[in-house]
Design a protein around this motif. Structure first.
Motif, PDB file in Angstrom:
ATOM      1  N   ALA A 181       0.828  -1.208   0.000  1.00 53.14           N
ATOM      2  CA  ALA A 181       0.000   0.000   0.000  1.00 53.14           C
ATOM      3  C   ALA A 181       0.864   1.260   0.000  1.00 53.14           C
ATOM      4  N   ARG A 182       1.881   1.288   0.836  1.00 54.41           N
ATOM      5  CA  ARG A 182       2.720   2.475   0.976  1.00 54.41           C
ATOM      6  C   ARG A 182       3.373   2.883  -0.337  1.00 54.41           C
ATOM      7  N   ALA A 183       3.676   1.899  -1.166  1.00 56.76           N
ATOM      8  CA  ALA A 183       4.375   2.165  -2.418  1.00 56.76           C
ATOM      9  C   ALA A 183       3.520   2.947  -3.415  1.00 56.76           C
ATOM     10  N   PHE A 184       2.197   2.988  -3.184  1.00 57.32           N
ATOM     11  CA  PHE A 184       1.303   3.616  -4.158  1.00 57.32           C
ATOM     12  C   PHE A 184       0.571   4.840  -3.603  1.00 57.32           C
ATOM     13  N   ASP A 185       1.046   5.387  -2.504  1.00 61.94           N
ATOM     14  CA  ASP A 185       0.525   6.648  -1.960  1.00 61.94           C
ATOM     15  C   ASP A 185      -1.005   6.705  -1.973  1.00 61.94           C
ATOM     16  N   PRO A 186      -1.674   5.775  -1.279  1.00 62.67           N
ATOM     17  CA  PRO A 186      -3.132   5.724  -1.351  1.00 62.67           C
ATOM     18  C   PRO A 186      -3.798   6.872  -0.602  1.00 62.67           C
ATOM     19  N   LEU A 187      -5.018   7.175  -1.028  1.00 61.29           N
ATOM     20  CA  LEU A 187      -5.840   8.097  -0.252  1.00 61.29           C
ATOM     21  C   LEU A 187      -6.226   7.448   1.061  1.00 61.29           C
ATOM     22  N   LEU A 188      -6.623   6.182   0.993  1.00 56.14           N
ATOM     23  CA  LEU A 188      -7.090   5.445   2.157  1.00 56.14           C
ATOM     24  C   LEU A 188      -6.735   3.975   2.028  1.00 56.14           C
ATOM     25  N   VAL A 189      -6.532   3.354   3.185  1.00 61.50           N
ATOM     26  CA  VAL A 189      -6.446   1.897   3.304  1.00 61.50           C
ATOM     27  C   VAL A 189      -7.364   1.537   4.461  1.00 61.50           C
ATOM     28  N   ASN A 190      -8.044   0.414   4.367  1.00 58.49           N
ATOM     29  CA  ASN A 190      -8.713  -0.040   5.583  1.00 58.49           C
ATOM     30  C   ASN A 190      -8.604  -1.547   5.736  1.00 58.49           C
ATOM     31  N   THR A 191      -8.438  -1.947   6.988  1.00 63.38           N
ATOM     32  CA  THR A 191      -8.496  -3.350   7.332  1.00 63.38           C
ATOM     33  C   THR A 191      -9.959  -3.729   7.528  1.00 63.38           C
ATOM     34  N   VAL A 192     -10.392  -4.749   6.782  1.00 68.72           N
ATOM     35  CA  VAL A 192     -11.750  -5.269   6.944  1.00 68.72           C
ATOM     36  C   VAL A 192     -11.647  -6.334   8.025  1.00 68.72           C
ATOM     37  N   VAL A 193     -11.572  -5.898   9.264  1.00 72.51           N
ATOM     38  CA  VAL A 193     -10.891  -6.659  10.303  1.00 72.51           C
ATOM     39  C   VAL A 193     -11.566  -7.984  10.649  1.00 72.51           C
ATOM     40  N   GLY A 194     -12.878  -8.022  10.723  1.00 76.02           N
ATOM     41  CA  GLY A 194     -13.536  -9.268  11.106  1.00 76.02           C
ATOM     42  C   GLY A 194     -14.268  -9.943   9.974  1.00 76.02           C
ATOM     43  N   PHE A 195     -13.987  -9.543   8.730  1.00 76.95           N
ATOM     44  CA  PHE A 195     -14.800  -9.954   7.599  1.00 76.95           C
ATOM     45  C   PHE A 195     -14.560 -11.407   7.180  1.00 76.95           C
ATOM     46  N   ILE A 196     -13.332 -11.903   7.319  1.00 76.42           N
ATOM     47  CA  ILE A 196     -13.035 -13.221   6.758  1.00 76.42           C
ATOM     48  C   ILE A 196     -13.678 -14.328   7.580  1.00 76.42           C
ATOM     49  N   GLY A 197     -13.784 -14.142   8.909  1.00 78.14           N
ATOM     50  CA  GLY A 197     -14.532 -15.109   9.693  1.00 78.14           C
ATOM     51  C   GLY A 197     -13.777 -15.678  10.869  1.00 78.14           C
ATOM     52  N   PRO A 198     -14.457 -16.501  11.679  1.00 77.07           N
ATOM     53  CA  PRO A 198     -13.878 -16.997  12.926  1.00 77.07           C
ATOM     54  C   PRO A 198     -12.738 -17.988  12.725  1.00 77.07           C
ATOM     55  N   GLU A 199     -12.575 -18.503  11.508  1.00 76.18           N
ATOM     56  CA  GLU A 199     -11.424 -19.372  11.250  1.00 76.18           C
ATOM     57  C   GLU A 199     -10.110 -18.609  11.450  1.00 76.18           C
ATOM     58  N   TYR A 200     -10.161 -17.300  11.325  1.00 74.95           N
ATOM     59  CA  TYR A 200      -8.964 -16.470  11.395  1.00 74.95           C
ATOM     60  C   TYR A 200      -8.949 -15.568  12.623  1.00 74.95           C
ATOM     61  N   LEU A 201     -10.095 -15.002  12.961  1.00 75.89           N
ATOM     62  CA  LEU A 201     -10.254 -14.218  14.192  1.00 75.89           C
ATOM     63  C   LEU A 201     -11.509 -14.738  14.860  1.00 75.89           C
ATOM     64  N   PHE A 202     -11.340 -15.503  15.943  1.00 76.57           N
ATOM     65  CA  PHE A 202     -12.414 -16.337  16.465  1.00 76.57           C
ATOM     66  C   PHE A 202     -13.540 -15.554  17.117  1.00 76.57           C
ATOM     67  N   ASP A 203     -13.186 -14.518  17.889  1.00 77.23           N
ATOM     68  CA  ASP A 203     -14.205 -13.855  18.698  1.00 77.23           C
ATOM     69  C   ASP A 203     -13.925 -12.365  18.792  1.00 77.23           C
ATOM     70  N   GLY A 204     -14.763 -11.680  19.568  1.00 76.72           N
ATOM     71  CA  GLY A 204     -14.624 -10.242  19.705  1.00 76.72           C
ATOM     72  C   GLY A 204     -13.264  -9.822  20.234  1.00 76.72           C
TER      73      GLY A 204
END
Length: 463
Positions: A317-340
């Protein structure tokens, strides 16, 4: 390849590589356990963190987690590393670097000057030694400012993406959600649509809808249809009024290929968007989304823990000077981030790591319906991120995305931040809101009816 050891009591813990050490030191999360790289016990995790604390930062310049010859993201990280910017902390261990970041010496100016001297692996490493409050304390000192038609990242502001997704891309449904959001003062970061059908003609139709609405009412914001980057290039070639180029990105070449992209095509898209010169306040034309677990789900993590490989995406991301970046933090599911709890930790890590690298990071505070999380968890993460100086969030009608079928923030949640933390919208957008009678001079939603509702509804819905 070096190995790393640490003794606790009479037990010696050994980590066979820098990759293994970073993974074992990472706070618990289901994705690392799924990948088989997590610490085998809490004692082992503490041992790994203590070994990591004693590691010189220069070790990350000597050993690459993915071979230079095999991965273009590694080559990007190595070839763009600014040794002069790194020099003030080059003598430090990871633990000493943590202490320095928390000191008064590490002020906004010092952190800005340091950003290009840090590799993602250094940043990921130091985050693993920090409590949530430490991540907040450091991140709030960092300011990353970008601009297109509005200025993002200014102190005292919080910006929002108005996300009017519709399960059939129905123009009337999309327009109704846009009007709803604007009347709540949402949309200064962008009006951004995830198309239900990702093809060039459909994306162009939505782009024209957004641009006609924006121009008709002179709204100082930017639009984005989150179509694939190759579609964006074709859309530009066909003469459509595209503002921002979107793409999901990850931290290895193989994972990015899973998204159908490489660095060359991102550069081509950036050049194409810049050629349009559509920005008024600035020309940051790229918009990226990331999320812990993407590389693991593509079997492209090379044994790295998901937080470390996620941080490598911020170098892209840094290499392309973006206006914005966002982490879609809980979107992939509990297999990766289990709980709150795991989602909260990941959101704070992602924001801290990206900002420390000089990336304008925001967050889609979200979860899927099969996760062990709820809206109370999201309220907590939203509040913590705001305390950490996060300047950008996503808002959807009623916090329920009816197209992507996940839970995010509502328009009201953005208002909560403005009212509770005394934050304002981006200045260009706020001036427009006040001129339309949507907000009063204190930045609050006006209690009296405004002329915009009647003015906007009829022509927008007939578009």
């Amino acid at each position: 390849m070096p190995s790393y050891r640490h003794m606790i009591g009479s037990e010696t813990f050994r980590f066979d590589s820098l990759t293994a050490l970073l993974a074992a030191a990472s706070p618990q999360r289901s994705g690392d356990e799924l990948a088989g790289v997590a610490a085998e016990s809490e004692i082992a995790r503490v041992a790994a963190q203590m070994a990591l604390a004693d590691l010189p930062l220069t070790e990350f310049l000597a050993e690459q987690l993915v071979p230079y010859e095999e991965d273009e993201v590694t080559r990007l990280i190595c070839d763009t590393h600014d040794r002069a910017a790194f020099a003030p902390v080059a003598h430090m261990t990871v633990g000493q670097f943590r202490d320095w970041l928390l000191s008064n010496e590490a002020d906004s100016a010092a952190l800005k000057a340091l950003a290009r001297g840090l590799t993602p692996e250094m940043v990921a490493a130091v985050s693993k030694l920090m409590r949530n409050r430490d991540l907040i304390s450091v991140a709030r000192k960092i300011e990353v400012i970008t601009a297109f038609r509005t200025t993002m990242g200014l102190a005292g502001t919080v910006s929002s993406r108005l996300q009017p997704n519709h399960p059939t891309d129905d123009p009337a449904g999309v327009a109704a959600s846009i009007i709803d959001g604007l009347l709540y003062g949402i949309g200064d970061a962008m009006i951004g649509i995830n198309p239900a059908t990702d093809n060039v003609p459909q994306a162009m139709a939505l782009i024209h809808l957004l641009d006609e609405l924006r121009e008709r009412h002179a709204i100082p914001t930017q639009s984005c249809v989150l179509t694939h980057v190759t579609n964006s290039i074709e859309i530009i070639n066909r003469g459509a009024p595209l503002d921002l180029v979107f793409q999901s990105i990850a931290g290895t070449e193989k994972a990015n290929r899973g998204f159908g992209v490489d660095l060359a095509v991102l550069a081509e898209a950036q050049d194409a968007a810049l050629s349009l010169k559509r920005g008024t306040m600035g020309q940051n034309v790229m918009y990226f989304e990331t999320g812990q677990g993407a590389a693991l789900s593509a079997d492209a993590h090379f044994g790295m823990d998901q937080q470390t490989v996620e941080t490598r995406a911020y170098a892209v991301a840094r290499a392309f000077d973006p206006l914005l970046v966002n982490t879609v933090v809980g979107f992939i599911g509990p297999e990766y981030l289990f709980d709150g709890k795991q989602i909260t930790r990941a959101g704070l890590e992602d924001h801290f790591c990206a900002k420390l690298m000089g990336v304008p990071m925001g967050c889609d505070v979200c979860y899927t319906n099969h996760s062990h999380a709820d809206q109370d968890d999201m309220d907590g993460l939203l509040t913590l991120l705001s305390d950490a100086g996060c300047r950008y969030f996503i808002g959807v009608p009623g916090a329920d995305d009816i197209m992507l079928n996940y839970q995010s923030l509502s328009y009201h949640d953005i208002l909560y931040l403005r009212e509770s933390f005394g934050l304002r919208a981006a200045p260009e957008f706020e001036s427009w809101l006040e001129a339309q009678g949507i907000i009063d001079r204190a930045g609050r939603i006006a209690s009296t009816p405004n002329r915009l509702l009647a003015e906007m509804t009829r022509p927008a819905l007939s578009a």
